[in-house]
Design a protein around this motif. Structure first.
Motif, PDB file in Angstrom:
ATOM      1  N   ALA A 410       0.835  -1.206   0.000  1.00 36.70           N
ATOM      2  CA  ALA A 410       0.000   0.000   0.000  1.00 36.70           C
ATOM      3  C   ALA A 410       0.867   1.252   0.000  1.00 36.70           C
ATOM      4  O   ALA A 410       0.561   2.246  -0.673  1.00 36.70           O
ATOM      5  CB  ALA A 410      -0.927  -0.010   1.211  1.00 36.70           C
ATOM      6  N   LEU A 411       1.972   1.216   0.746  1.00 36.04           N
ATOM      7  CA  LEU A 411       2.870   2.372   0.760  1.00 36.04           C
ATOM      8  C   LEU A 411       3.447   2.646  -0.628  1.00 36.04           C
ATOM      9  O   LEU A 411       3.671   3.800  -0.996  1.00 36.04           O
ATOM     10  CB  LEU A 411       4.009   2.136   1.753  1.00 36.04           C
ATOM     11  N   ALA A 416       5.032  10.082  -2.653  1.00 36.91           N
ATOM     12  CA  ALA A 416       5.919  10.797  -1.730  1.00 36.91           C
ATOM     13  C   ALA A 416       5.417  10.756  -0.300  1.00 36.91           C
ATOM     14  O   ALA A 416       6.209  10.803   0.654  1.00 36.91           O
ATOM     15  CB  ALA A 416       6.084  12.245  -2.193  1.00 36.91           C
ATOM     16  N   ALA A 417       4.105  10.646  -0.120  1.00 38.75           N
ATOM     17  CA  ALA A 417       3.549  10.620   1.240  1.00 38.75           C
ATOM     18  C   ALA A 417       4.069   9.433   2.033  1.00 38.75           C
ATOM     19  O   ALA A 417       4.113   9.458   3.271  1.00 38.75           O
ATOM     20  CB  ALA A 417       2.018  10.591   1.178  1.00 38.75           C
ATOM     21  N   ALA A 418       4.476   8.370   1.330  1.00 34.88           N
ATOM     22  CA  ALA A 418       4.934   7.163   2.021  1.00 34.88           C
ATOM     23  C   ALA A 418       6.272   7.363   2.718  1.00 34.88           C
ATOM     24  O   ALA A 418       6.666   6.536   3.553  1.00 34.88           O
ATOM     25  CB  ALA A 418       5.031   6.011   1.029  1.00 34.88           C
ATOM     26  N   ARG A 419       6.986   8.441   2.407  1.00 35.06           N
ATOM     27  CA  ARG A 419       8.279   8.676   3.058  1.00 35.06           C
ATOM     28  C   ARG A 419       8.121   8.834   4.564  1.00 35.06           C
ATOM     29  O   ARG A 419       9.057   8.589   5.326  1.00 35.06           O
ATOM     30  CB  ARG A 419       8.936   9.912   2.462  1.00 35.06           C
ATOM     31  N   GLN A 420       6.924   9.204   4.988  1.00 35.23           N
ATOM     32  CA  GLN A 420       6.679   9.335   6.424  1.00 35.23           C
ATOM     33  C   GLN A 420       6.828   7.997   7.157  1.00 35.23           C
ATOM     34  O   GLN A 420       7.056   7.970   8.372  1.00 35.23           O
ATOM     35  CB  GLN A 420       5.265   9.866   6.669  1.00 35.23           C
ATOM     36  N   ALA A 421       6.675   6.908   6.429  1.00 34.16           N
ATOM     37  CA  ALA A 421       6.656   5.589   7.072  1.00 34.16           C
ATOM     38  C   ALA A 421       8.038   4.969   7.194  1.00 34.16           C
ATOM     39  O   ALA A 421       8.142   3.792   7.558  1.00 34.16           O
ATOM     40  CB  ALA A 421       5.741   4.649   6.278  1.00 34.16           C
ATOM     41  N   GLN A 422       9.091   5.725   6.951  1.00 32.23           N
ATOM     42  CA  GLN A 422      10.440   5.159   7.036  1.00 32.23           C
ATOM     43  C   GLN A 422      10.716   4.506   8.389  1.00 32.23           C
ATOM     44  O   GLN A 422      11.291   3.406   8.429  1.00 32.23           O
ATOM     45  CB  GLN A 422      11.478   6.246   6.735  1.00 32.23           C
ATOM     46  N   PRO A 423      10.331   5.083   9.531  1.00 32.72           N
ATOM     47  CA  PRO A 423      10.608   4.404  10.811  1.00 32.72           C
ATOM     48  C   PRO A 423       9.954   3.031  10.900  1.00 32.72           C
ATOM     49  O   PRO A 423      10.564   2.084  11.428  1.00 32.72           O
ATOM     50  CB  PRO A 423      10.036   5.372  11.853  1.00 32.72           C
ATOM     51  N   GLU A 424       8.732   2.919  10.424  1.00 32.08           N
ATOM     52  CA  GLU A 424       8.041   1.625  10.495  1.00 32.08           C
ATOM     53  C   GLU A 424       8.701   0.607   9.559  1.00 32.08           C
ATOM     54  O   GLU A 424       8.823  -0.581   9.897  1.00 32.08           O
ATOM     55  CB  GLU A 424       6.564   1.801  10.121  1.00 32.08           C
ATOM     56  N   LEU A 425       9.161   1.068   8.390  1.00 34.33           N
ATOM     57  CA  LEU A 425       9.842   0.160   7.468  1.00 34.33           C
ATOM     58  C   LEU A 425      11.159  -0.328   8.070  1.00 34.33           C
ATOM     59  O   LEU A 425      11.496  -1.519   7.965  1.00 34.33           O
ATOM     60  CB  LEU A 425      10.104   0.860   6.135  1.00 34.33           C
ATOM     61  N   ARG A 440      13.153  -3.689  -0.020  1.00 32.69           N
ATOM     62  CA  ARG A 440      12.951  -3.129  -1.365  1.00 32.69           C
ATOM     63  C   ARG A 440      12.350  -1.729  -1.288  1.00 32.69           C
ATOM     64  O   ARG A 440      12.776  -0.818  -2.020  1.00 32.69           O
ATOM     65  CB  ARG A 440      12.042  -4.057  -2.167  1.00 32.69           C
ATOM     66  N   ARG A 441      11.374  -1.558  -0.398  1.00 30.76           N
ATOM     67  CA  ARG A 441      10.735  -0.253  -0.278  1.00 30.76           C
ATOM     68  C   ARG A 441      11.720   0.795   0.260  1.00 30.76           C
ATOM     69  O   ARG A 441      11.751   1.942  -0.200  1.00 30.76           O
ATOM     70  CB  ARG A 441       9.515  -0.361   0.643  1.00 30.76           C
ATOM     71  N   ILE A 442      12.545   0.401   1.217  1.00 29.94           N
ATOM     72  CA  ILE A 442      13.543   1.316   1.781  1.00 29.94           C
ATOM     73  C   ILE A 442      14.498   1.780   0.682  1.00 29.94           C
ATOM     74  O   ILE A 442      14.858   2.958   0.597  1.00 29.94           O
ATOM     75  CB  ILE A 442      14.304   0.632   2.935  1.00 29.94           C
ATOM     76  N   GLY A 443      14.914   0.838  -0.186  1.00 25.62           N
ATOM     77  CA  GLY A 443      15.812   1.209  -1.265  1.00 25.62           C
ATOM     78  C   GLY A 443      15.178   2.187  -2.230  1.00 25.62           C
ATOM     79  O   GLY A 443      15.846   3.112  -2.732  1.00 25.62           O
ATOM     80  N   ARG A 444      13.896   2.018  -2.502  1.00 25.02           N
ATOM     81  CA  ARG A 444      13.217   2.918  -3.442  1.00 25.02           C
ATOM     82  C   ARG A 444      12.864   4.260  -2.814  1.00 25.02           C
ATOM     83  O   ARG A 444      12.649   5.244  -3.523  1.00 25.02           O
ATOM     84  CB  ARG A 444      11.956   2.239  -3.994  1.00 25.02           C
TER      85      ARG A 444
END
Length: 620
Positions: A410-411, A416-425, A440-444
């Motif tokens: 979903a992220l 760009a809004a998904a960048r807020q979720a970096q701590p959870e990732l 994979r998401r962290i890399g992107r």
């Protein structure tokens, strides 16, 4: 026939069944004579798993036939079950008996033995129990094409008598089927018995093939709407109920099937017979989604419980995005179910989200499940700022497995809004919850911090090869350094076993993966097709040259998962060999779905296949 006293005359230890040497068969046959019904039932169950297993017979199967025939007549019970076992052992397609695999096969040997003992079993056709008469008809039908002339004539006369006089309609229907095996077509569409009419229509449809005649369809639709049509199963259908056989038959002709399904649904959708047929047709045929959704919606009020309703709602959710515009009645029905608290609510909400009904977003935010959040991120891109907080909360609460994977997916759709979720990732990566997709998401995401790099370094050393590969690629994306990725992939590509998923992971490295070419190039000719496909993709990614990749990919094109992946790669390269155009035209124009649905795929594979084919054909 042979009695249990003769079991020792057979060298069972030299014969085999599904699980090896057949030394246990004599004990199982002796158990058929026990006074305890449970013991007999267990023995029959074990015989189904040994001398017959998933439609296959074995060298020990034919020698058991004369002993089973003796048990039919002399064991204290389960006569019908033993007759069905004999019929199942001999079940075969009469059209296959001339094939090279038939002569001398275990199947041929079983039929020979059963034809030999059939005269002793014919009195079962007059048994007082209907189940025994039906099972005996099934035995006759199984070997009707293998009987000597004299036995055939006797058997046919007795079956004919049952068809004309038996007081049970289902027995008459089975007799009609057995007569058909003797080559005796009977005109029974006007029979007063719906079971007989249905059997006649099925036989007529199988003889003619689709498209079926209107009269045949009328009978299938009319008689098939009766409660429990035909009562049990056809005498020749190994392990297939009459209802399943009827569904299979009608699925072959989409127009006939939808006509029948509409009649069955209008009659109350007994046993979900109509809605199940609709689902099969939508899964089998292209461009029938509007009719399938409309009929499933009509079936929804007839479902007896929440589980049955959930099946209908799942069907609607699978296809609702293929509708030009979901109507208000459909969306209102979905909304009513989505507000509930039973097991029908989740698939209703998912379908409502996919319909892009504005009410769905409020329901998702009120009850944010992983799958619904992912669908909402696709359906309502304007609302991603409202969706990211519940995604973050659910991940932080410890989501694992497919739920965590769905949330991270979903992220991906939240931009760009998904960048807020970096701590959870990062926490997912640290705690190894859906760590591969998190890496994979962290890399992107492109956010570089010392903590991020340290976690990726640690994950790149994981013994989980998928995680180490994903983390190494993410490390390269964020740092630009290729050393870690090259070290990890060199080990992975040199390891024994399948490596295609690791080859597929090289794409983000691009030309930085050039030192790996000595490992990639030999895989262009690997025996395993997935390895060849992934090696061709990787070779083009690393070198930028299509010359070696295109022939490998072109040879794999077909209506298969690996063929679809190869076609996707060719489309990305932009080189389509001219000789592939007839194949592409068949992909684009087939009325049948050429690929089935796969779990978690955002786009149906068959729809992707058709779209790719049309796009490529449109290119000059």
């Amino acid at each position: 026939m042979r009695s249990p006293a003769e079991l020792g005359h057979v060298h069972w230890h030299d014969l085999t069944h599904a699980h090896g040497p057949a030394e246990d068969v004599p004990e199982l046959i002796r158990a058929l004579y026990a006074d305890d019904d449970d013991t007999v039932g267990e023995a029959i169950h074990e015989l189904y798993g040994t001398i017959h297993h998933q439609g296959t017979v074995y060298p020990a199967s034919a020698p058991a036939v004369p002993f089973l025939a003796h048990a039919v007549l002399h064991a204290p019970g389960r006569r019908d079950a033993l007759l069905v076992l004999l019929a199942v052992l001999a079940d075969h397609d009469p059209q296959d008996t001339e094939s090279p695999s038939w002569q001398g096969s275990s199947a041929a040997a079983v039929c020979t033995e059963l034809a030999r003992v059939l005269p002793d079993l014919l009195p079962c056709l007059d048994d007082a129990e209907r189940a025994v008469r039906r099972a005996a008809l099934r035995v006759v039908a199984a070997v009707a094409d293998r009987l000597p002339a004299e036995v055939r004539a006797t058997a046919e006369r007795r079956v004919d008598a049952l068809y004309a006089t038996d007081p049970v309609a289902a027995v008459r229907a089975d007799a009609l089927v057995a007569l058909d095996r003797f080559g005796r077509g009977a005109e029974a569409f006007d029979s007063p018995f719906p079971e007989v009419r249905l059997a006649a229509a099925v036989l007529a449809a199988e003889r003619s093939g689709p498209p079926y005649e209107r009269r045949t369809v009328d009978v299938l639709a009319g008689a098939g709407s009766e409660p429990d049509p035909g009562d049990d199963e056809f005498p020749w259908a190994s392990g297939v109920s009459q209802e399943d056989r009827l569904t299979d038959l009608l699925t072959r002709d989409a127009d006939a099937g939808l006509t029948a399904a509409a009649r069955w649904i209008a009659a109350g959708d007994l046993g979900a017979r109509g809605s199940r047929l609709v689902r099969r047709i939508a899964e089998t045929w292209r461009d029938r989604e509007p009719e399938a959704v409309a009929l499933t919606l009509a079936a929804l009020p007839h479902q007896r419980d929440a589980r049955a309703a959930a099946h209908c709602l799942t069907t609607i959710g699978d296809w609702i995005e293929r509708l030009p515009e979901p109507g208000a009645d459909l969306r209102d029905a979905l909304y009513d179910h989505a507000r509930g608290e039973d097991e029908a609510a989740a698939p209703a909400l998912l379908a409502l989200v996919r319909s892009r009904d504005p009410r769905a977003l409020d329901l998702v935010l009120r009850n944010p499940g992983p799958e619904a959040l992912g669908a909402a991120a696709s359906a309502f891109p304007e609302a991603v700022d409202r969706l990211v907080p519940p995604i973050r909360r659910t991940l932080a609460a410890g989501a694992t497995g497919n739920g965590a994977i769905a949330l991270i997916g979903a992220l991906e759709r939240c931009g760009a809004a998904a960048r807020q979720a970096q701590p959870e990732l990062l926490d997912c990566l640290r705690t190894r919850r859906a760590a591969v997709v998190a890496a994979r998401r962290i890399g992107r995401a492109g956010i570089v911090t010392p903590e991020t790099i340290a976690l990726l370094d640690d994950a790149a050393g994981s013994t989980d090869s998928s995680l180490s590969a994903a983390a190494a690629v993410a490390h390269h994306r964020l740092t630009g350094a290729a050393d870690t990725a090259l070290r990890v992939f060199e080990d992975l590509l040199a390891a024994p076993g399948p490596v295609h998923w690791h080859l597929s992971g090289l794409q983000p490295l691009g030309s930085a993966a050039a030192p790996l070419l000595p490992l990639i190039e030999p895989m262009l000719t690997a025996r395993y097709e997935w390895t060849r496909m992934a090696a061709a993709e990787a070779h083009h990614t690393v070198t930028g040259s299509p010359e070696r990749a295109v022939p490998v990919l072109a040879a794999l094109i077909g209506p298969t998962p690996v063929g679809l992946r190869a076609l996707r790669a060719l489309a990305s390269i932009g080189r389509i060999p001219e000789e592939l155009r007839p194949t592409l035209r068949s992909f684009a124009s087939s009325p049948l779905r050429l690929l089935p649905a796969t779990p978690f795929a955002e786009v149906h594979p068959d729809e992707e296949l058709r779209t790719l084919a049309r796009t490529l054909l449109a290119r000059d």
